[in-house]
Design a protein around this motif. Sequence first.
Motif, mmCIF file in Angstrom:
data_model
loop_
_atom_site.group_PDB
_atom_site.id
_atom_site.type_symbol
_atom_site.label_atom_id
_atom_site.label_comp_id
_atom_site.label_asym_id
_atom_site.label_seq_id
_atom_site.Cartn_x
_atom_site.Cartn_y
_atom_site.Cartn_z
ATOM 1 N N MET A 54 -1.993 8.317 5.787
ATOM 2 C CA MET A 54 -2.020 7.287 4.817
ATOM 3 C C MET A 54 -3.565 7.256 3.971
ATOM 4 N N SER A 55 -4.529 7.593 4.583
ATOM 5 C CA SER A 55 -5.751 7.654 3.954
ATOM 6 C C SER A 55 -5.875 8.785 3.128
ATOM 7 N N LEU A 56 -5.337 10.187 3.282
ATOM 8 C CA LEU A 56 -5.356 11.086 2.561
ATOM 9 C C LEU A 56 -4.289 11.136 1.373
ATOM 10 N N SER A 57 -3.149 10.220 1.595
ATOM 11 C CA SER A 57 -2.309 10.043 0.546
ATOM 12 C C SER A 57 -2.755 9.111 -0.455
ATOM 13 N N PHE A 58 -3.377 8.175 -0.015
ATOM 14 C CA PHE A 58 -3.979 7.056 -0.855
ATOM 15 C C PHE A 58 -5.302 7.740 -1.849
ATOM 16 N N ALA A 59 -6.033 8.788 -1.154
ATOM 17 C CA ALA A 59 -7.073 9.536 -1.937
ATOM 18 C C ALA A 59 -6.489 10.070 -3.239
ATOM 19 N N PHE A 60 -5.248 10.426 -3.229
ATOM 20 C CA PHE A 60 -4.740 11.225 -4.363
ATOM 21 C C PHE A 60 -4.054 10.216 -5.355
ATOM 22 N N VAL A 61 -3.908 8.811 -4.949
ATOM 23 C CA VAL A 61 -3.464 7.913 -5.899
ATOM 24 C C VAL A 61 -4.187 7.621 -7.071
ATOM 25 N N PRO A 62 -5.678 7.535 -7.072
ATOM 26 C CA PRO A 62 -6.072 7.255 -8.432
ATOM 27 C C PRO A 62 -6.169 8.683 -9.079
ATOM 28 N N LEU A 63 -5.941 9.734 -8.684
ATOM 29 C CA LEU A 63 -5.760 10.956 -9.306
ATOM 30 C C LEU A 63 -4.363 11.218 -9.960
ATOM 31 N N VAL A 64 -3.236 10.693 -9.357
ATOM 32 C CA VAL A 64 -2.094 10.941 -10.163
ATOM 33 C C VAL A 64 -1.535 9.786 -10.827
ATOM 34 N N SER A 65 -2.253 8.649 -10.672
ATOM 35 C CA SER A 65 -1.960 7.325 -11.551
ATOM 36 C C SER A 65 -2.733 7.586 -12.760
ATOM 37 N N ALA A 66 -3.925 8.266 -12.768
ATOM 38 C CA ALA A 66 -4.611 8.531 -14.169
ATOM 39 C C ALA A 66 -5.098 7.383 -14.677
ATOM 40 N N GLY A 67 -5.323 6.098 -13.956
ATOM 41 C CA GLY A 67 -5.822 5.086 -14.639
ATOM 42 C C GLY A 67 -4.648 4.374 -15.511
#
Length: 493
Positions: A54-67
């Motif tokens: 879960m931590s690793l998945s959330f780490a990529f959320v800011p990157l793929v959501s691109a703000g």
Amino acid sequence: MRGKTVRNLVQFFKSDLGIRFIAEGAVRSSAFVVTPLLSWSLGASVFGGYLQIMSLSFAFVPLVSAGLGFTVIRQLAGQRNDTKAPQLLAISIGIISTLCVLLATILGLLADNIVSYFALSMFEDSSWLVWTIPVLAWIFATEALVGEYLRAQIKARASLYVQVASFGLHMAGLGGILWLYELSLEKALLSIAISKLVIIGFVLCPVVLRLQGNDKQRSTPLSLKTVLGGLPFMLAGLAEWAANLGDRLIVGRFLGAEAVAHYGAGIMMLSVIAALGAPVWWMLFPTVAKHIKNQNLRACQDAIKHYTMLFAELAFPVLALVVLTANPAISLLLNSPAENMTVVVLIAGCAIITSQITTGWEYYLVTISSGKRLMTATVTCSLVGFAVAWHFAPEWGLIGVTFGMLSGKLGLGLFYAISANRNGFGGAVWRTKHLALLCVVNAISVSITYAGVHYLSYSTSTIGQIVIPALIFLSLYGTGRYLLKLAGRHSSI
């Protein structure tokens, strides 16, 4: 009298604040259900692996959501029937999907290295990482985007209802798995994924219908400036992850999955403090904005102090209870013996309270400034705290990780205090005398309870080791608060 109380409770839970309490409780309580289910069924190390995933998945959320939740969706703020809204949401989801495919490609090339570096022992086949992490990242990023979309359309209550429904479906899914099958790590992840996909699909159905109804209209392209404008928010989101979830990967990297389980259970117990704070700060922000708009600094200061002390009244006893019962409570949650967690929980609790109790200064700064310096400070302090935790984790273990957390929160809190006072706030966000008395009563109650329980050297069940200290502390704390109340009445006569 009883009927009036019931009516007041019903009215409260119908209000925006009541729904906020319910939504916050639902989000936080899911962890208290998943933790014992996974730990008791599959073992503490598997639960630790679940937290790492879960931590690793959330780490990529800011990157793929691109703000995009900030730069695109918030362009629609307050526009209920804007025909551009469905198109912009669809384009944003398309960008997220494209970035997730790119993420899967990169993970496919680096999967073995990532599994080895972060000690992700639950991935027997590294190819599982290639599809699990991007799918979860897409789900979490899209869910956050949909939430921003609803809030931008002035549908805050709908956004809260979505959170509650997602929690209900997740719990129902886990119940169904336990009833029909045997629980496993894969099925636990599948349950949370399906529950969120159902909710996302339900929310997107009206959007799809509106798109089909407006298919003859000219599409609304996203400008390059709008997309690039999300980069600072991407960095801020990554820093937020480092401050709040990145510590799980650090613990797993240096101490193993079982240590992640013990650490995660301790942080989960402390999350009650943040859950108590969320509705308080939700009420505070519009109050601060109103007083600043009316140029009424004194009323703003009084409101901030009132809500800060309300939070302190709620949070300090909770921290004391968690510290006193840390080892037996974590052992019970995980069905795995936990030792030496008291200091770890105390330091982590201080970090959480530091972050929460300085919110008044933060909101004051947000309302009077553009927020650029605030974002820079948040990113810097979060990354510094993460780096400190990474540095000290190999030598100090869990204490080193929590020390990193605390250093980042203290640094950011100090920035808030200095900046707010330089910009005219003038003083603390709490009532110093009242806060000092709260600290003294809590400290004395904890000390007497701790000494008494260990002096008796009682031998009892795990439940008894939780209940007895809790009852002793609550009795002492309640007596101390009552005496303070009496002293306050006599001093005012």
